[in-house]
Scaffold this motif. Sequence first.
Motif, PDB file in Angstrom:
ATOM      1  N   ARG A  29       7.566 -15.190  -3.861  1.00 45.96           N
ATOM      2  CA  ARG A  29       8.238 -14.471  -4.961  1.00 45.96           C
ATOM      3  C   ARG A  29       7.895 -12.980  -4.987  1.00 45.96           C
ATOM      4  O   ARG A  29       8.309 -12.266  -5.884  1.00 45.96           O
ATOM      5  CB  ARG A  29       7.843 -15.103  -6.300  1.00 45.96           C
ATOM      6  CG  ARG A  29       8.345 -16.519  -6.447  1.00 45.96           C
ATOM      7  CD  ARG A  29       7.798 -17.178  -7.688  1.00 45.96           C
ATOM      8  NE  ARG A  29       8.341 -18.524  -7.811  1.00 45.96           N
ATOM      9  CZ  ARG A  29       7.780 -19.492  -8.508  1.00 45.96           C
ATOM     10  NH1 ARG A  29       6.653 -19.279  -9.179  1.00 45.96           N
ATOM     11  NH2 ARG A  29       8.333 -20.675  -8.563  1.00 45.96           N
ATOM     12  N   TYR A  87       6.213 -15.928 -12.340  1.00 46.86           N
ATOM     13  CA  TYR A  87       7.563 -15.688 -11.835  1.00 46.86           C
ATOM     14  C   TYR A  87       8.193 -14.542 -12.610  1.00 46.86           C
ATOM     15  O   TYR A  87       7.761 -14.208 -13.713  1.00 46.86           O
ATOM     16  CB  TYR A  87       8.433 -16.947 -11.961  1.00 46.86           C
ATOM     17  CG  TYR A  87       8.511 -17.491 -13.370  1.00 46.86           C
ATOM     18  CD1 TYR A  87       9.517 -17.075 -14.246  1.00 46.86           C
ATOM     19  CD2 TYR A  87       7.576 -18.409 -13.841  1.00 46.86           C
ATOM     20  CE1 TYR A  87       9.579 -17.559 -15.553  1.00 46.86           C
ATOM     21  CE2 TYR A  87       7.631 -18.898 -15.131  1.00 46.86           C
ATOM     22  CZ  TYR A  87       8.634 -18.470 -15.973  1.00 46.86           C
ATOM     23  OH  TYR A  87       8.695 -18.937 -17.269  1.00 46.86           O
ATOM     24  N   PRO A  89      11.153 -13.587 -14.769  1.00 47.50           N
ATOM     25  CA  PRO A  89      12.098 -14.411 -15.537  1.00 47.50           C
ATOM     26  C   PRO A  89      13.552 -14.098 -15.206  1.00 47.50           C
ATOM     27  O   PRO A  89      13.923 -12.946 -14.972  1.00 47.50           O
ATOM     28  CB  PRO A  89      11.773 -14.073 -16.992  1.00 47.50           C
ATOM     29  CG  PRO A  89      11.011 -12.807 -16.959  1.00 47.50           C
ATOM     30  CD  PRO A  89      10.351 -12.711 -15.615  1.00 47.50           C
ATOM     31  N   ASP A  90      14.349 -15.138 -15.197  1.00 47.68           N
ATOM     32  CA  ASP A  90      15.776 -15.057 -14.912  1.00 47.68           C
ATOM     33  C   ASP A  90      16.517 -14.652 -16.188  1.00 47.68           C
ATOM     34  O   ASP A  90      16.454 -15.377 -17.188  1.00 47.68           O
ATOM     35  CB  ASP A  90      16.253 -16.425 -14.433  1.00 47.68           C
ATOM     36  CG  ASP A  90      17.713 -16.481 -14.077  1.00 47.68           C
ATOM     37  OD1 ASP A  90      18.469 -15.539 -14.390  1.00 47.68           O
ATOM     38  OD2 ASP A  90      18.118 -17.499 -13.481  1.00 47.68           O
ATOM     39  N   PRO A  91      17.227 -13.523 -16.188  1.00 45.40           N
ATOM     40  CA  PRO A  91      17.953 -13.087 -17.388  1.00 45.40           C
ATOM     41  C   PRO A  91      18.985 -14.111 -17.872  1.00 45.40           C
ATOM     42  O   PRO A  91      19.339 -14.108 -19.045  1.00 45.40           O
ATOM     43  CB  PRO A  91      18.643 -11.797 -16.962  1.00 45.40           C
ATOM     44  CG  PRO A  91      17.961 -11.361 -15.721  1.00 45.40           C
ATOM     45  CD  PRO A  91      17.371 -12.585 -15.089  1.00 45.40           C
ATOM     46  N   ALA A  92      19.443 -14.990 -16.994  1.00 46.57           N
ATOM     47  CA  ALA A  92      20.403 -16.018 -17.402  1.00 46.57           C
ATOM     48  C   ALA A  92      19.736 -17.102 -18.254  1.00 46.57           C
ATOM     49  O   ALA A  92      20.412 -17.818 -18.985  1.00 46.57           O
ATOM     50  CB  ALA A  92      21.051 -16.647 -16.171  1.00 46.57           C
ATOM     51  N   LYS A  93      18.410 -17.207 -18.170  1.00 46.51           N
ATOM     52  CA  LYS A  93      17.689 -18.256 -18.880  1.00 46.51           C
ATOM     53  C   LYS A  93      16.883 -17.746 -20.065  1.00 46.51           C
ATOM     54  O   LYS A  93      16.384 -18.535 -20.854  1.00 46.51           O
ATOM     55  CB  LYS A  93      16.753 -18.987 -17.924  1.00 46.51           C
ATOM     56  CG  LYS A  93      17.489 -19.714 -16.822  1.00 46.51           C
ATOM     57  CD  LYS A  93      16.529 -20.420 -15.909  1.00 46.51           C
ATOM     58  CE  LYS A  93      17.290 -21.136 -14.805  1.00 46.51           C
ATOM     59  NZ  LYS A  93      16.406 -21.831 -13.872  1.00 46.51           N
ATOM     60  N   TRP A  94      16.740 -16.409 -20.168  1.00 46.37           N
ATOM     61  CA  TRP A  94      15.896 -15.816 -21.208  1.00 46.37           C
ATOM     62  C   TRP A  94      16.666 -14.754 -21.969  1.00 46.37           C
ATOM     63  O   TRP A  94      17.522 -14.069 -21.410  1.00 46.37           O
ATOM     64  CB  TRP A  94      14.633 -15.198 -20.588  1.00 46.37           C
ATOM     65  CG  TRP A  94      13.720 -16.231 -20.025  1.00 46.37           C
ATOM     66  CD1 TRP A  94      13.735 -16.750 -18.764  1.00 46.37           C
ATOM     67  CD2 TRP A  94      12.688 -16.911 -20.723  1.00 46.37           C
ATOM     68  NE1 TRP A  94      12.761 -17.707 -18.641  1.00 46.37           N
ATOM     69  CE2 TRP A  94      12.105 -17.824 -19.821  1.00 46.37           C
ATOM     70  CE3 TRP A  94      12.183 -16.834 -22.021  1.00 46.37           C
ATOM     71  CZ2 TRP A  94      11.043 -18.650 -20.185  1.00 46.37           C
ATOM     72  CZ3 TRP A  94      11.126 -17.656 -22.375  1.00 46.37           C
ATOM     73  CH2 TRP A  94      10.576 -18.556 -21.459  1.00 46.37           C
ATOM     74  N   TYR A  98      12.971 -11.373 -23.109  1.00 48.21           N
ATOM     75  CA  TYR A  98      12.273 -12.327 -22.236  1.00 48.21           C
ATOM     76  C   TYR A  98      11.223 -13.163 -22.966  1.00 48.21           C
ATOM     77  O   TYR A  98      10.335 -13.723 -22.346  1.00 48.21           O
ATOM     78  CB  TYR A  98      11.652 -11.617 -21.023  1.00 48.21           C
ATOM     79  CG  TYR A  98      12.709 -11.029 -20.125  1.00 48.21           C
ATOM     80  CD1 TYR A  98      13.469 -11.841 -19.293  1.00 48.21           C
ATOM     81  CD2 TYR A  98      12.969  -9.672 -20.137  1.00 48.21           C
ATOM     82  CE1 TYR A  98      14.459 -11.307 -18.479  1.00 48.21           C
ATOM     83  CE2 TYR A  98      13.960  -9.123 -19.347  1.00 48.21           C
ATOM     84  CZ  TYR A  98      14.700  -9.950 -18.514  1.00 48.21           C
ATOM     85  OH  TYR A  98      15.682  -9.420 -17.727  1.00 48.21           O
ATOM     86  N   ARG A 101      13.799 -18.551 -24.838  1.00 50.10           N
ATOM     87  CA  ARG A 101      14.679 -19.219 -23.882  1.00 50.10           C
ATOM     88  C   ARG A 101      16.090 -19.319 -24.464  1.00 50.10           C
ATOM     89  O   ARG A 101      16.250 -19.577 -25.657  1.00 50.10           O
ATOM     90  CB  ARG A 101      14.176 -20.643 -23.604  1.00 50.10           C
ATOM     91  CG  ARG A 101      12.844 -20.683 -22.914  1.00 50.10           C
ATOM     92  CD  ARG A 101      12.386 -22.141 -22.764  1.00 50.10           C
ATOM     93  NE  ARG A 101      10.996 -22.217 -22.402  1.00 50.10           N
ATOM     94  CZ  ARG A 101      10.547 -22.296 -21.141  1.00 50.10           C
ATOM     95  NH1 ARG A 101      11.417 -22.308 -20.156  1.00 50.10           N
ATOM     96  NH2 ARG A 101       9.259 -22.362 -20.893  1.00 50.10           N
TER      97      ARG A 101
END
Length: 105
Positions: A29, A87, A89-94, A98, A101
């Motif tokens: 990562r 990790y 964080p994925d903007p699509a999930k948070w 951030y 969720r």
Amino acid sequence: MIDIKNLRKHYDEDAVFITAHAAERFRLRNIKAKDIRTAVATGEIIEQYPCDYPYPSCLILGVTKENRYIHVVISDEGSASRIITAYFPDPAKWSNDYKTRKEDI
């Protein structure tokens, strides 16, 4: 509840451990140990996992020295801590901050 001051103290005492598996994930990562340390030193706990086995853990939101948001999951084992994962964080999930969720649709 985990207190971030205890986690920071574990770093000061060189009592934070990273498993070989976690270290390999960080490499994949492109996360450096200094990114994780900075997140713990300056970040905030956004979720608590008191029932995690074998030790309670929490999710920390921090910012790297390169100004990237990072999430770190770390345990509090009493006199030491263990980095479980980290990790970006994925903007699509948070949410935009951030910290929250997004709900699955």
